[in-house]
Scaffold this motif. Structure first.
Motif, PDB file in Angstrom:
ATOM      1  N   PRO A  90      20.954   8.956  22.856  1.00 48.36           N
ATOM      2  CA  PRO A  90      19.838   8.019  23.049  1.00 48.36           C
ATOM      3  C   PRO A  90      20.066   6.698  22.323  1.00 48.36           C
ATOM      4  O   PRO A  90      20.519   6.664  21.186  1.00 48.36           O
ATOM      5  CB  PRO A  90      18.639   8.785  22.453  1.00 48.36           C
ATOM      6  N   GLY A  91      19.755   5.618  23.029  1.00 49.02           N
ATOM      7  CA  GLY A  91      19.819   4.300  22.423  1.00 49.02           C
ATOM      8  C   GLY A  91      21.133   3.574  22.567  1.00 49.02           C
ATOM      9  O   GLY A  91      21.222   2.388  22.229  1.00 49.02           O
ATOM     10  N   LEU A  92      22.186   4.253  23.064  1.00 48.67           N
ATOM     11  CA  LEU A  92      23.478   3.594  23.215  1.00 48.67           C
ATOM     12  C   LEU A  92      23.656   3.081  24.639  1.00 48.67           C
ATOM     13  O   LEU A  92      23.241   3.734  25.601  1.00 48.67           O
ATOM     14  CB  LEU A  92      24.614   4.564  22.888  1.00 48.67           C
ATOM     15  N   PRO A  93      24.277   1.910  24.806  1.00 51.64           N
ATOM     16  CA  PRO A  93      24.542   1.411  26.157  1.00 51.64           C
ATOM     17  C   PRO A  93      25.605   2.261  26.846  1.00 51.64           C
ATOM     18  O   PRO A  93      26.429   2.903  26.195  1.00 51.64           O
ATOM     19  CB  PRO A  93      25.056  -0.009  25.915  1.00 51.64           C
ATOM     20  N   ALA A  97      35.575   3.681  16.411  1.00 51.13           N
ATOM     21  CA  ALA A  97      34.246   3.108  16.194  1.00 51.13           C
ATOM     22  C   ALA A  97      33.716   2.454  17.468  1.00 51.13           C
ATOM     23  O   ALA A  97      32.504   2.507  17.745  1.00 51.13           O
ATOM     24  CB  ALA A  97      34.294   2.098  15.053  1.00 51.13           C
ATOM     25  N   VAL A  98      34.599   1.818  18.250  1.00 54.81           N
ATOM     26  CA  VAL A  98      34.174   1.238  19.532  1.00 54.81           C
ATOM     27  C   VAL A  98      33.687   2.339  20.464  1.00 54.81           C
ATOM     28  O   VAL A  98      32.622   2.222  21.097  1.00 54.81           O
ATOM     29  CB  VAL A  98      35.316   0.440  20.181  1.00 54.81           C
ATOM     30  N   PHE A  99      34.437   3.420  20.578  1.00 57.68           N
ATOM     31  CA  PHE A  99      34.010   4.542  21.416  1.00 57.68           C
ATOM     32  C   PHE A  99      32.631   5.039  21.003  1.00 57.68           C
ATOM     33  O   PHE A  99      31.798   5.376  21.853  1.00 57.68           O
ATOM     34  CB  PHE A  99      35.019   5.689  21.309  1.00 57.68           C
ATOM     35  N   LYS A 100      32.375   5.077  19.712  1.00 57.56           N
ATOM     36  CA  LYS A 100      31.117   5.632  19.222  1.00 57.56           C
ATOM     37  C   LYS A 100      29.917   4.727  19.511  1.00 57.56           C
ATOM     38  O   LYS A 100      28.772   5.180  19.413  1.00 57.56           O
ATOM     39  CB  LYS A 100      31.211   5.886  17.715  1.00 57.56           C
ATOM     40  N   ARG A 101      30.176   3.485  19.881  1.00 61.37           N
ATOM     41  CA  ARG A 101      29.070   2.560  20.151  1.00 61.37           C
ATOM     42  C   ARG A 101      28.547   2.658  21.576  1.00 61.37           C
ATOM     43  O   ARG A 101      27.575   1.972  21.936  1.00 61.37           O
ATOM     44  CB  ARG A 101      29.510   1.117  19.867  1.00 61.37           C
TER      45      ARG A 101
END
Length: 330
Positions: free
Chosen positions: A176-179, A202-206
């Motif tokens: 929830p909340g991630l694009p 970290a990019v993957f996790k965003r």
């Protein structure tokens, strides 16, 4: 970050070729409506004018002049059905780490793409341009201006490389909340903004990865420090498997949490593991291509090696044509 790659005949040097180029005296009219381009008319003209045919695959090369929006449309751009791939990172020689991959898929036109966004890292990537709706002769087709959105593998100027492979067992549950972002598009976001494996993770996790409309995927990452990791989606959750030895490999079977002896039952993974074990993870570009040849399939479209510290890139197509590039490293 921004490097001077466009001026002066390109500082991103094309070192050599075993293939000729094809020119048309009467190119077709421009077609298609790009969504990612943030270029002025002169940059568009220079980008499309840089397109050259370099192999009868067919494979082309193009230098993207100017900026693009890597988040344009964001979700989607996922290939429509599974494909096979073999990837490995040979990291036993810390001065000469190598990332290598076979892309095994349908006989579609491909593109070696050079990008240098104003607010990101310069990179070389390989694109299957059929997913842009582009035909075998893409001359003048403005849909090529969206080519940065679909890298199937690539390396940036910091020595961060990434590639993908189908993983039928993967499932990504949204956080929830991630694009949401397409499962191929994520490679562009990584190449533009990540200098290390940690930053790439970290990019993957965003983002929430969108596998709808195409095969689930997993990913191999490696960087110039000799770090590598597999990113995989297990039971809906993103999981990262960092290497514990001098090499890491990936094919089309789940890898995270799977015992090594089971992984080696996959033929291609077993061949890679045996040779990389024997070599202690020390493989130069020529050796990496020989190893890729040992696991090539009838539908292997291209093989590529990326020198994570040298910036050297070698592309070999299904027809045996070879192109060498050098990406200036920062």
């Amino acid at each position: 970050m921004r490097r001077t790659l466009i001026a002066g005949g390109l500082a991103l040097l094309l070192l050599g070729t075993a293939c000729g180029e094809s020119r048309r005296s009467d190119p077709p009219a421009a077609a298609g409506s790009p969504t990612a381009s943030r270029q002025d008319p002169g940059q568009v003209e220079r980008t499309l004018a840089s397109l050259r045919k370099i192999d009868d695959l067919p494979m082309y090369e193009m230098t993207y002049d100017g900026d693009y929006d890597p988040t344009a449309g964001l979700a989607g751009s996922t290939p429509p059905s599974p494909f096979g791939c073999s990837l490995f990172a040979a990291l036993g020689d810390r001065e000469r780490p190598v990332f290598a991959r076979n892309f095994d898929w349908e006989p579609n036109p491909a593109l070696v793409l050079r990008t240098d966004p104003p607010d990101g890292y310069a990179s070389i990537s390989l694109v299957d341009i059929s997913y842009l709706g582009v035909a075998a002769d893409p001359t003048g087709d403005r849909r090529l201006l969206d080519a940065p959105l679909l890298p199937f593998d690539g390396m940036n100027e910091r020595g961060l490389a990434v590639g993908l492979a189908a993983d039928d067992g993967a499932r990504a549950e949204p956080v929830p909340g991630l694009p949401k972002v397409g499962s191929v598009r994520i490679l562009r976001l990584v190449l533009d903004s990540a200098a290390t494996v940690d930053e790439a993770v970290a990019v993957f996790k965003r983002y929430n990865l969108d596998f709808d409309g195409g095969p689930p995927l997993h990913y191999l990452l490696a960087d110039a420090t000799g770090t590598s990791a597999v990113v995989e989606f297990v039971d809906g959750k993103m999981t990262v498997d960092r290497r514990s030895g001098p090499w890491q490999a990936l094919t089309n079977v789940p890898a995270v949490g799977v015992p090594d002896r089971e992984l080696r039952q996959d033929r291609r993974y077993g061949v890679l593991a045996k040779e990389l074990d024997r070599a202690g993870g020390v493989v130069d570009a020529a050796g990496a291509l020989r190893l890729l040849n040992a696991v090539r399939q009838s539908h292997t479209r291209w093989s590529v090696t990326y020198g994570l510290r040298s910036g050297e890139v070698r592309v070999v197509t299904a027809g045996g044509g070879t192109r060498d590039y050098r990406l200036p490293m920062s």
